[in-house]
Motif scaffolding. Sequence first.
Motif, short mmCIF file in Angstrom:
data_model
loop_
_atom_site.label_atom_id
_atom_site.label_comp_id
_atom_site.label_asym_id
_atom_site.label_seq_id
_atom_site.Cartn_x
_atom_site.Cartn_y
_atom_site.Cartn_z
N ILE A 76 3.12 1.60 14.65
CA ILE A 76 2.51 2.90 14.87
C ILE A 76 1.57 2.77 16.05
CG2 ILE A 76 0.87 4.54 13.91
CD1 ILE A 76 2.14 3.76 11.16
N LEU A 93 9.91 12.58 3.81
CA LEU A 93 9.92 11.62 4.92
C LEU A 93 9.25 10.31 4.52
CD1 LEU A 93 10.31 10.82 7.88
CD2 LEU A 93 8.13 11.95 8.37
N LEU A 94 10.01 9.25 4.63
CA LEU A 94 9.51 7.92 4.33
C LEU A 94 9.34 7.19 5.66
CD1 LEU A 94 9.05 7.01 1.51
CD2 LEU A 94 11.39 6.20 1.38
N ILE A 95 8.22 6.53 5.81
CA ILE A 95 7.98 5.84 7.08
C ILE A 95 7.86 4.36 6.88
CG2 ILE A 95 6.21 5.50 8.83
CD1 ILE A 95 5.84 8.23 9.06
N HIS A 96 8.43 3.64 7.80
CA HIS A 96 8.33 2.21 7.66
C HIS A 96 8.27 1.47 8.99
CE1 HIS A 96 9.67 -1.89 6.80
NE2 HIS A 96 8.78 -1.73 5.88
N CYS A 97 7.30 0.57 9.12
CA CYS A 97 7.16 -0.21 10.33
C CYS A 97 7.76 -1.58 10.11
CB CYS A 97 5.69 -0.41 10.68
SG CYS A 97 4.86 1.11 11.03
N PRO A 140 12.84 -2.38 3.39
CA PRO A 140 12.60 -1.52 2.25
C PRO A 140 13.16 -0.12 2.44
CG PRO A 140 10.59 -2.60 3.01
CD PRO A 140 11.62 -2.76 4.07
N LEU A 141 13.71 0.15 3.60
CA LEU A 141 14.30 1.47 3.80
C LEU A 141 15.79 1.25 3.97
CD1 LEU A 141 12.07 3.37 3.79
CD2 LEU A 141 12.26 3.70 6.22
N ARG A 146 2.33 -1.14 2.59
CA ARG A 146 3.33 -2.18 2.69
C ARG A 146 2.84 -3.48 2.06
NH1 ARG A 146 7.37 0.57 3.11
NH2 ARG A 146 6.31 1.77 4.70
N LEU A 151 5.83 4.55 1.71
CA LEU A 151 4.89 5.58 2.13
C LEU A 151 5.59 6.88 2.46
CD1 LEU A 151 2.12 6.56 3.07
CD2 LEU A 151 2.62 5.56 5.30
#
Lengths: 333, 333
Positions: A74, A97-101, A115-116, B91, B97
């Motif tokens: 991010i 909406l699921l967010i993942h870095c 995890p997505l 996380r 999230l």
Amino acid sequence: MTDFSRATIADVAERAGVSIATVSRVLNKTGQVSSVTATRVQTAIEELNFTPHAAARGLASRKTNTIGLILREIGGEFFQPMLRGIEAGTREHGYDLLIHCTHRIHGQGLPPHYPLSEHNSDGLLVFTDSLDEAEIIRLHHAQFPLVLLHRSSPDGLDIPCVTVENKLGARRLVDYLIEERGYHRIAFLAGPEDAEDSHWREMGYRDALEAHGISFDPALMRVGGFRAVTELLEDGVRPDAIFCGDDDTAIGALAALKASGLRVPEDIALVGFDDIPVARHLNPPLTTVRAPIETAAREAVQQLVRLIRTSEAEKLILLPTELVIRRSCGAAG
Amino acid sequence: MTDFSRATIADVAERAGVSIATVSRVLNKTGQVSSVTATRVQTAIEELNFTPHAAARGLASRKTNTIGLILREIGGEFFQPMLRGIEAGTREHGYDLLIHCTHRIHGQGLPPHYPLSEHNSDGLLVFTDSLDEAEIIRLHHAQFPLVLLHRSSPDGLDIPCVTVENKLGARRLVDYLIEERGYHRIAFLAGPEDAEDSHWREMGYRDALEAHGISFDPALMRVGGFRAVTELLEDGVRPDAIFCGDDDTAIGALAALKASGLRVPEDIALVGFDDIPVARHLNPPLTTVRAPIETAAREAVQQLVRLIRTSEAEKLILLPTELVIRRSCGAAG
DNA sequence: TTGAAAGCGCTAACAG
DNA sequence: CTGTTAGCGCTTTCAA
């Protein structure tokens, strides 16, 4: 942990004096329901303040109603407008909406476990290089809906891509520098190496040079902002204009030029790409190319939803960019 | 839509020659499993590339393993560091999230139906005024884990809150202006009215004045940036320093001062709050107060996770702020 | 230490 | 138009 005594579909059915199937029908507008019953069910739903349980629904329907966004981290000027577009788009189409870095995952030696995936979302938006190519391929082969944002598809896979006209935008900008402002020794400072955008911008730059019969000079091509400019000057190279692969790089370049006592644009012109918010507030205000990031994001969601629902989508969407002329290139403004 | 032939727990069980219960045990490290069987199961899991289905898991365990973030909109300088902190925090604790903006919902007359709730997340992070107080109360009464970010709890409810030391930070800043720089007529420009932060900053400002025996002058108190300053000057009011409730406001104020031909800090000093990234690049660089937004966000997640798992959390966490002295207040730098 | 079996709340045939 | 019923894939007693 705590127990939230939520109403279930059975409670609603009982209260409305119908079967759960009927409740399900009015809930999903699937199948015919007499308007009287429908109203009765609707009332019961409201009275009980009922909301269907997402997990149960997902388990039964094999849909999560969720779209996942994968990005490396991010940050950056791209991020905000992009996320805004994505959030609006997903919501508009009724998705969560699921967010993942991924930056914490890469290169840890461990097999990356994302995890997505197909287990918690109906489709994925993949930003630039946030996901291993191998994982992209795996998901795509598993028929999992994928749309790539600001990156192109792995060879031969044609996964739908949405991005902006980097090459053409750069071409136009450099054309302008040459034709309208009369610069000929134009340096190109590439942004962070991994960004694919930067590559296309360089192509646009080269095209413009070639179109004007200016031969490409490797000495005028560097990577980075502040340091690149410092080194450039130390090497005794003296372009009359610098085109930076992105505005962030331009900010660094500007600082280096100032530190060297050079005036922009009097001694040297400077232009960037992206039109990030500060660009107009720089001193001097930065000439750049505006990229419709938010629109691209929205478009990507649109395509992903289409892909999820109909299994088809545009293979490539390129959004047009726009030249933003400001003082840093020597323009009057 | 498309069917992804994923392996299920049953496939794993069969391959490992055990029951699904055993697989579940090794998956969740719940209950004793002989190390031989455990290994066998582990192998089967890897061979089948098995990942438990989130919905099924959620339905059975009544947990979503997801944390929801509610905010009014994506934007502002707060947003990015905050989201970064939240994403990292979730996380870290093994949660997904979910993000949701409410600005499209508010004031539409319809009963707001928030897509984020006890049905798809284990707890919610509520940013400032993104959620109706009524909804906050409803969720809290339903025992749903909630942590408020940058806002305080509705009266008498003591829902855990995490924010920064707005009042003390402002107090210190104004103290500095008075004591070190000798200013006495200090105006206060409040940020957007709804922001609770702004209120506390004003309190800090008033405290500082009072502590130095300077009486509060309503004429020196305005709302907004550019326009507020313009009006202030038109009214013939002439402070020797302006304290803006946030840096964004300070940027507007700075523009107005320049437009009026006033020099900062020679004619008038200007300070802000937040230390947003551009603050240091303004001309002159802006004196401000650094607020640990990312840390606060991480802390909020931490408390929410604690609340979800143990039903307890700190009622109020205030993170310390830090004075950042730059040229705009007349300092040498 | 392991397995059998009963759901979790909902959707989606299939009957009527 | 409406109800019955069989799962969806997993967790979790309860027995063995």
